[in-house]
Design a protein around this motif. Sequence first.
Motif, PDB file in Angstrom:
ATOM      1  N   ALA B  23       0.821  -1.207   0.000  1.00 40.96           N
ATOM      2  CA  ALA B  23       0.000   0.000   0.000  1.00 40.96           C
ATOM      3  C   ALA B  23       0.855   1.256   0.000  1.00 40.96           C
ATOM      4  N   VAL B  24       2.126   1.153   0.443  1.00 38.74           N
ATOM      5  CA  VAL B  24       3.013   2.317   0.382  1.00 38.74           C
ATOM      6  C   VAL B  24       3.773   2.330  -0.938  1.00 38.74           C
ATOM      7  N   VAL B  25       4.266   1.150  -1.351  1.00 40.08           N
ATOM      8  CA  VAL B  25       5.176   1.113  -2.497  1.00 40.08           C
ATOM      9  C   VAL B  25       4.445   1.374  -3.820  1.00 40.08           C
ATOM     10  N   VAL B  26       3.218   0.824  -3.969  1.00 41.39           N
ATOM     11  CA  VAL B  26       2.519   0.997  -5.249  1.00 41.39           C
ATOM     12  C   VAL B  26       2.212   2.470  -5.539  1.00 41.39           C
ATOM     13  N   PRO B  27       1.617   3.220  -4.578  1.00 40.24           N
ATOM     14  CA  PRO B  27       1.430   4.654  -4.852  1.00 40.24           C
ATOM     15  C   PRO B  27       2.762   5.378  -5.057  1.00 40.24           C
ATOM     16  N   LEU B  28       3.799   4.932  -4.348  1.00 46.39           N
ATOM     17  CA  LEU B  28       5.105   5.592  -4.499  1.00 46.39           C
ATOM     18  C   LEU B  28       5.624   5.420  -5.926  1.00 46.39           C
ATOM     19  N   MET B  29       5.503   4.194  -6.445  1.00 50.53           N
ATOM     20  CA  MET B  29       5.998   3.943  -7.802  1.00 50.53           C
ATOM     21  C   MET B  29       5.184   4.733  -8.828  1.00 50.53           C
ATOM     22  N   LEU B  30       3.866   4.824  -8.590  1.00 51.86           N
ATOM     23  CA  LEU B  30       3.040   5.640  -9.480  1.00 51.86           C
ATOM     24  C   LEU B  30       3.479   7.099  -9.382  1.00 51.86           C
ATOM     25  N   GLY B  31       3.778   7.530  -8.147  1.00 53.22           N
ATOM     26  CA  GLY B  31       4.256   8.895  -7.955  1.00 53.22           C
ATOM     27  C   GLY B  31       5.536   9.138  -8.710  1.00 53.22           C
ATOM     28  N   VAL B  32       6.437   8.150  -8.669  1.00 55.48           N
ATOM     29  CA  VAL B  32       7.702   8.276  -9.393  1.00 55.48           C
ATOM     30  C   VAL B  32       7.433   8.415 -10.889  1.00 55.48           C
ATOM     31  N   ALA B  33       6.540   7.548 -11.406  1.00 58.14           N
ATOM     32  CA  ALA B  33       6.246   7.579 -12.841  1.00 58.14           C
ATOM     33  C   ALA B  33       5.726   8.949 -13.238  1.00 58.14           C
ATOM     34  N   TYR B  34       4.778   9.466 -12.448  1.00 59.06           N
ATOM     35  CA  TYR B  34       4.188  10.744 -12.848  1.00 59.06           C
ATOM     36  C   TYR B  34       5.051  11.930 -12.469  1.00 59.06           C
ATOM     37  N   LEU B  35       6.051  11.708 -11.582  1.00 65.25           N
ATOM     38  CA  LEU B  35       7.003  12.795 -11.320  1.00 65.25           C
ATOM     39  C   LEU B  35       7.886  13.010 -12.559  1.00 65.25           C
ATOM     40  N   THR B  36       8.248  11.916 -13.231  1.00 58.03           N
ATOM     41  CA  THR B  36       9.038  12.083 -14.456  1.00 58.03           C
ATOM     42  C   THR B  36       8.221  12.835 -15.495  1.00 58.03           C
ATOM     43  N   TYR B  37       6.917  12.505 -15.569  1.00 57.39           N
ATOM     44  CA  TYR B  37       6.030  13.205 -16.508  1.00 57.39           C
ATOM     45  C   TYR B  37       5.944  14.686 -16.138  1.00 57.39           C
ATOM     46  N   ALA B  38       5.726  14.952 -14.823  1.00 55.16           N
ATOM     47  CA  ALA B  38       5.613  16.331 -14.353  1.00 55.16           C
ATOM     48  C   ALA B  38       6.900  17.094 -14.652  1.00 55.16           C
TER      49      ALA B  38
END
Lengths: 213, 338
Positions: B23-38
């Motif tokens: 529950a912590v790692v999955v949102p974190l990885m999504l955050g990482v993916a969209y941080l590159t986009y941002a």
Amino acid sequence: MTYTAAIFYFFAAILVFAGLRVITARNPVHAALYLVLAFFTAAGLWMLLEAEFLAITLVLVYVGAVMVLFLFVVMMLDINLDRLREGFWDYLPLAGFVAVLLMIEMALILGSRHFGLDVTGTPASRSADYSNTRELGRLLYTDYVYAFELAAVILLVAIVAAIALTLRRRKDSKYINPAEQVRVRRSDRLRIVKMQAEKRPGARIQDSGEGGA
Amino acid sequence: MGTFYVDWAAVQTVLWTLLKIMAVVVPLMLGVAYLTYAERKVIGWMQVRIGPNRVGFQGLLQPIADGLKLLMKEIIIPSGANRSLFLLGPVLAIAPALAAWAVIPFTDTLVLANINAGLLYVMAITSMGVYGVIIAGWASNSKYAFLGAMRSAAQIVSYEIAMGFALVGVLMAAQSLNLIDIVQGQAGGWNQWYVWPLLPLFVVYLIAGVAETNRAPFDVAEGESEIVAGFHVEYSGMAFAVFFLAEYANMILVAALTTLMFLGGWLSPVAFLPDGIVWWLLKTGFVLFLFLWFRATFPRYRYDQIMRLGWKVFIPVTLVWIVFVGGMMQTPYGHLFH
């Protein structure tokens, strides 16, 4: 076997293995990395003893700083393994003697007569909100403040000595004081001359597109 | 030793903890993916470009496409490389970046492990991130990778000291190492946040955080104009992507820690709005935006300037401010520093 005991034996096995590999690994970088593993596993064992401050500090200081610098140096050295192993058999008797002596000394002090569970006992288990860090800090800065300050002074002397040993002014250094660098004003270095545009007598007008690309 | 028996309660605890970790790692990885986009979008806009806008609506599927592309690519191991260490490098880079999240609280109840020495744990775990870089650089058996690793190691070790001292200031103000207690100590509106009494430490921490994560303008470890791509020049495919993930996970971690320690975490800045994870996300997002803004704005530091800034500016500043805070706490104005 309880869960804690299982963890203990797991960590102890890794620690012994890593310790052995530190001295048997052929590649010095591998040896240093096994030492990192040994420190980390030892921190895990300390954590089982509820000494969380010491455990985390071991990782922070030894794994996070000391071993990084160690690796840094080991990686840069050009170590000739064959020359290192030269004379192994000549030194073996002396090394063996020292090792046996160390074993005897440790056996005298660390035997179960002095350190067994019936002598020291199991440390009292503390509740979850007990702060090991706060207790340690209180002890260091009240009861043992003189010893602590002495150790700090010795470390300071060591720092000064290490810097004094390596500090030398290089003659070929092109170092410029950054304070002087940022204080430079345009007027110190640059003079703008205002003048009319002139044409060299007899010169053709250059193609203006030439320098564009 | 006794007989071995299966402790079903322990098994249940382990499974339940694994679920929480997910529950912590999955949102974190999504955050990482969209941080590159941002990052690509924000820097694009700052440079009056459009940024990625082809894959999906407004380019929103771009990070997914990038991830898939890297997954499909072959991982090439250089012939002269130390095979086991070459593969261990990315693992050691990402493991600390994820492990540190175990103690990060999202609200006062939403935390994986609420431990007493949370701040110390985070410092210890993040200090291990440098091994991934060093091992990768050495095992690649390449000059560029090795130079990048050496630069990175020296830089990270130097800035960690200033970072640690900045955290000592927070520890003095909060009188606790527990991250939840640190946030609770800042309750009572935006003017109670530690950013105000500890302003110099906040600035030092933020800049040291940028340097620790090897981000521009401190990205000499991968300075592409001098040493190609630094420590990960020999990596391809998913092995390269893991370094990428680790860098961005570390960025989010530093932003989250800045939020927790100086900007009041999940606490609302004004009394009439409720506290909540929304504030945590907003503040962390703002700090991340600063990271991107720095990258778009500043030219890269020269290496000796980086070292000078770390050792001769930041460490003295933090030392002086710690002594100042300690002294002020003994005066009638001490409450301003708690």
